[in-house]
Design a protein around this motif. Sequence first.
Motif, short mmCIF file in Angstrom:
data_model
loop_
_atom_site.label_atom_id
_atom_site.label_comp_id
_atom_site.label_asym_id
_atom_site.label_seq_id
_atom_site.Cartn_x
_atom_site.Cartn_y
_atom_site.Cartn_z
N THR A 65 0.85 -1.19 0.00
CA THR A 65 0.00 0.00 0.00
C THR A 65 0.89 1.24 0.00
O THR A 65 2.11 1.15 0.11
N ASP A 66 0.25 2.39 -0.14
CA ASP A 66 0.97 3.67 -0.11
C ASP A 66 2.01 3.76 -1.21
O ASP A 66 3.20 3.96 -0.95
N PHE A 67 1.57 3.59 -2.44
CA PHE A 67 2.47 3.84 -3.57
C PHE A 67 1.67 4.47 -4.70
O PHE A 67 0.48 4.24 -4.86
N GLY A 68 2.37 5.26 -5.51
CA GLY A 68 1.70 5.99 -6.57
C GLY A 68 1.80 5.33 -7.93
O GLY A 68 1.04 5.67 -8.85
N THR A 69 2.72 4.37 -8.06
CA THR A 69 2.94 3.70 -9.34
C THR A 69 3.15 2.21 -9.09
O THR A 69 3.93 1.83 -8.22
N TYR A 70 2.46 1.38 -9.85
CA TYR A 70 2.63 -0.07 -9.79
C TYR A 70 3.88 -0.42 -10.58
O TYR A 70 3.88 -0.42 -11.81
N THR A 71 4.98 -0.68 -9.89
CA THR A 71 6.28 -0.86 -10.54
C THR A 71 6.59 -2.33 -10.77
O THR A 71 5.95 -3.24 -10.23
N GLU A 72 7.63 -2.55 -11.57
CA GLU A 72 8.11 -3.90 -11.83
C GLU A 72 8.57 -4.55 -10.53
O GLU A 72 8.35 -5.75 -10.31
N GLU A 73 9.21 -3.79 -9.65
CA GLU A 73 9.67 -4.36 -8.38
C GLU A 73 8.51 -4.80 -7.50
O GLU A 73 8.57 -5.87 -6.89
N ILE A 74 7.46 -4.01 -7.45
CA ILE A 74 6.28 -4.43 -6.68
C ILE A 74 5.73 -5.72 -7.27
O ILE A 74 5.47 -6.69 -6.55
N LYS A 75 5.53 -5.74 -8.58
CA LYS A 75 4.97 -6.92 -9.24
C LYS A 75 5.80 -8.17 -8.97
O LYS A 75 5.25 -9.22 -8.60
N GLU A 76 7.09 -8.07 -9.12
CA GLU A 76 7.95 -9.25 -8.97
C GLU A 76 7.91 -9.80 -7.55
O GLU A 76 8.07 -11.00 -7.33
N ASN A 77 7.68 -8.93 -6.58
CA ASN A 77 7.66 -9.38 -5.18
C ASN A 77 6.31 -9.96 -4.76
O ASN A 77 6.27 -10.85 -3.92
N ILE A 78 5.20 -9.48 -5.35
CA ILE A 78 3.89 -9.89 -4.84
C ILE A 78 3.13 -10.84 -5.75
O ILE A 78 2.13 -11.42 -5.35
N LYS A 79 3.59 -11.05 -6.99
CA LYS A 79 2.79 -11.73 -8.01
C LYS A 79 2.44 -13.17 -7.66
O LYS A 79 1.41 -13.68 -8.09
N ASP A 80 3.27 -13.86 -6.87
CA ASP A 80 3.01 -15.27 -6.55
C ASP A 80 2.42 -15.45 -5.16
O ASP A 80 2.46 -16.54 -4.59
N SER A 81 1.81 -14.40 -4.61
CA SER A 81 1.24 -14.46 -3.27
C SER A 81 -0.17 -15.05 -3.28
O SER A 81 -0.93 -14.84 -4.22
N GLU A 82 -0.50 -15.75 -2.20
CA GLU A 82 -1.87 -16.24 -2.03
C GLU A 82 -2.81 -15.13 -1.58
O GLU A 82 -4.00 -15.14 -1.91
N ILE A 83 -2.29 -14.19 -0.78
CA ILE A 83 -3.08 -13.07 -0.29
C ILE A 83 -2.28 -11.79 -0.52
O ILE A 83 -1.07 -11.75 -0.25
N ILE A 84 -2.96 -10.75 -1.02
CA ILE A 84 -2.32 -9.45 -1.21
C ILE A 84 -3.24 -8.36 -0.66
O ILE A 84 -4.43 -8.31 -1.00
N LEU A 85 -2.70 -7.51 0.19
CA LEU A 85 -3.38 -6.27 0.54
C LEU A 85 -2.82 -5.20 -0.39
O LEU A 85 -1.62 -4.91 -0.35
N LEU A 86 -3.69 -4.63 -1.24
CA LEU A 86 -3.23 -3.77 -2.33
C LEU A 86 -3.86 -2.38 -2.24
O LEU A 86 -5.05 -2.24 -1.97
N GLU A 87 -3.04 -1.38 -2.51
CA GLU A 87 -3.48 0.01 -2.51
C GLU A 87 -4.62 0.26 -3.51
O GLU A 87 -4.53 -0.09 -4.69
N CYS A 88 -5.69 0.87 -3.01
CA CYS A 88 -6.82 1.27 -3.86
C CYS A 88 -7.36 2.56 -3.25
O CYS A 88 -8.45 2.60 -2.70
N ASN A 89 -6.59 3.63 -3.35
CA ASN A 89 -6.75 4.78 -2.48
C ASN A 89 -7.89 5.72 -2.85
O ASN A 89 -8.65 6.15 -1.97
N HIS A 90 -8.01 6.08 -4.14
CA HIS A 90 -8.94 7.17 -4.45
C HIS A 90 -9.61 6.99 -5.81
O HIS A 90 -9.10 6.31 -6.70
#
Length: 263
Positions: free
Chosen positions: A142-167
Amino acid sequence: MIFSSLYSGSSGNSIFVGSDRTKILIDAGMPGKKIDEAFKAISENPKEVKGIFITHEHSDHIKGAGIVSRKYDIPIYANPKTWSAMEKSLGKIKEHNIKIIEKRSTVVIDDLSIKSFNIPHDAIAPVGYTISDGNKKISVATDFGTYTEEIKENIKDSEIILLECNHDISMLKYGPYPYTLKRRILSEIGHLSNEDCGTAIVDLVKYKQGKKILLGHLSGTNNLPDLAYQTVLNSLEEHGIVQGDDVNIAMASRHEPSGIIRV
């Protein structure tokens, strides 16, 4: 593994993650009393928490961290720059509970591995976290302005993700915030909109279907839970992704625990 979003929103954030052996918190951005109430609501014992991992120094992520650490003798983990930025706000922390960790590092506590990754946000050294027991993986991003490659590579294989959906972009643009704050939120180091969250989820589904994604960190002024949820569903439908089959979308509450999820 066990997951519960205790609180997620612009007014305060705290996430509970654990296994049968190990319990941790990601952030403690509500008053200590509210965090205690949340533990009671999910039938967990805060005395069993073995670490509080801080994403960044903003008050809605650290407000109760010092209080909870002192009350239950819990270590606080954060990178050096974040520690420097938040130290005065935490109050006195026992020396053995000051745990300084590098960005992009992994901490192992019993059977859990907690890894940090960089996120683009207007804090001094913000991170997200993935937590794994070696079989299952949970991510908090959470708390990010751009969905980056680094974010994707770290979270893509997760069973559960809490993801920013701010506004919602229109609510923000025509809402009461001053222009400078609107610009900050809309920037690449601000917060992710409902539309961009939907786009990110469409991408994430390609890597692991059936995952549970909680929409979190909603603005109390510039968003509505039903609006955020429907905007994301619209993005999924446009790409032929079926809610409940390909992915499971749910909302993380601002004001109370969002239940327990086990994987």
